[in-house]
Design a protein around this motif. Structure first.
Motif, short mmCIF file in Angstrom:
data_model
loop_
_atom_site.label_atom_id
_atom_site.label_comp_id
_atom_site.label_asym_id
_atom_site.label_seq_id
_atom_site.Cartn_x
_atom_site.Cartn_y
_atom_site.Cartn_z
N ILE A 234 44.53 -43.63 17.43
CA ILE A 234 45.98 -43.53 17.62
C ILE A 234 46.53 -44.84 18.20
CG2 ILE A 234 47.85 -42.24 18.73
CD1 ILE A 234 46.25 -40.62 16.68
N LEU A 238 49.42 -48.14 16.75
CA LEU A 238 50.60 -48.37 17.60
C LEU A 238 50.63 -49.82 18.07
CD1 LEU A 238 50.67 -45.10 19.73
CD2 LEU A 238 52.25 -45.75 17.91
N TRP A 253 51.67 -46.42 27.75
CA TRP A 253 51.42 -44.98 27.89
C TRP A 253 51.50 -44.55 29.36
CZ3 TRP A 253 47.78 -41.69 30.10
CH2 TRP A 253 47.73 -40.39 29.60
N LEU A 284 57.17 -46.24 24.24
CA LEU A 284 56.63 -45.30 23.28
C LEU A 284 57.57 -44.11 23.12
CD1 LEU A 284 52.90 -45.14 24.47
CD2 LEU A 284 53.81 -46.46 22.55
N GLU A 288 54.60 -40.29 20.24
CA GLU A 288 53.49 -41.24 20.34
C GLU A 288 52.70 -41.02 21.62
OE1 GLU A 288 55.61 -44.83 17.73
OE2 GLU A 288 55.86 -44.75 19.92
N ASP A 291 50.63 -37.94 21.06
CA ASP A 291 49.54 -38.17 20.11
C ASP A 291 48.32 -38.74 20.83
OD1 ASP A 291 51.04 -37.22 18.01
OD2 ASP A 291 51.62 -39.21 17.26
#
Length: 302
Positions: A234, A238, A253, A284, A288, A291
């Motif tokens: 993932i 990104l 994140w 993000l 996202e 995920d």
């Protein structure tokens, strides 16, 4: 770089530099001094230590570098930790590995850290690990003395769960003191502090989070690890989408969480620092973020 207010006296940089591996870098004081200056130029001003790092040597290594630019002290915030005792302690009376949260040990540790770091006060002192023998009243007495002596400007804990935090916090509040920081292991790989409610509990009390091992000690990049492979499947697309590195996406994140999470980076490579800073510029989407989260869990949310 944005600053995070810790209390009325102290603010930290959003990204923090850790020195637990400073002994392994094998740098001269001049090399380390140059690196500290490069960090400050980029807005990374908070430096994380512990008395035991490098078998009690890393604080002294930093202190020697700081001597070369005394004016740097007014540009940085110094955090250190105490409460773990190792057999390699300079105190020849110690022969085992244990925790020591006694008033005498905390005060002695702070005095030694100040001497090693070549400073007259700590911007924050953390109790490194919770102890089954912790007496919150004794810890409070130690802190009261250190604050009154001007040696400590803020106080926190490290690796404390909710009940351990509550035990100490209740005692401190009675003396109008406040835990401002909890240093926890948090990364896309290690979700424990999110899943067990620890971060939410800290958020409720306006306790800021310092995230140690935000890259899971490099485990995130071991694609032979099934969990890491799921997460990076993932993260990598990104990184391409946002034109940053995978390190940058991990920083984004962490930054998206509503609690204030300040990653502690252990790298000595300035390019890794720059990659992390670039990640803070990425926002993000909720999808996202989830995920990555569900990839780490290994299953979808209910």
């Amino acid at each position: 770089m944005d600053k995070v207010k810790i209390n009325q006296y102290v603010s930290f940089s959003k990204v923090i530099q850790g020195f637990w591996r400073a002994q392994d870098w094998q740098w001269t004081p001049q090399q380390l001094n140059r690196y500290i200056n490069e960090l400050v130029e980029r807005g990374i001003t908070t430096m994380d230590h512990a008395d035991i790092y490098g078998s009690y040597t890393c604080e002294g290594i930093f202190g020697e570098a700081l001597k070369l630019s005394p004016q740097l002290r007014n540009q940085i915030e110094i955090v250190t930790k105490c409460g773990i005792v190792l057999p390699s302690s300079p105190d020849q009376t110690i022969s085992g590995h244990r925790y020591d949260h006694s008033k005498a040990h905390i005060q002695h540790s702070v005095d030694r850290s100040l001497q090693q770091l070549n400073v007259d006060h700590l911007d924050s002192l953390l109790i490194h690990r919770p102890s089954p023998l912790m007496d919150p009243h004794e810890v409070t007495e130690a802190l009261k003395t250190l604050v009154s002596e001007g040696k400590v400007k803020s106080f926190g804990v490290s690796n404390f769960n909710k009940s351990q935090y509550d035990l100490l916090s209740k005692c401190l509040v009675c003396d109008k003191l406040h835990i401002t920081i909890n240093q926890l292991e948090v990364s896309p790989y290690t979700l424990d502090a999110i899943e067990n409610g620890n971060i939410n509990h800290m958020y409720k009390d306006d306790v800021k989070i310092m995230s140690w091992s935000p890259m899971a000690g490099g485990k995130l990049f071991d694609l032979a690890d099934e969990k890491a492979a799921r997460i990076m499947a993932i993260v990598s697309p990104l990184a391409q989408k946002y034109n940053v590195t995978s390190n940058g996406i991990i920083m984004a994140w962490l930054d998206k969480h509503p609690a204030t999470i300040m990653p502690v980076l252990g790298t000595h490579k300035i390019e890794r620092i720059d990659q992390a800073i670039e990640g803070l510029k990425v926002t993000l989407t909720d999808q996202e973020w989830f995920d990555i989260y569900t990839a780490s869990l290994g299953h979808d949310i209910p």
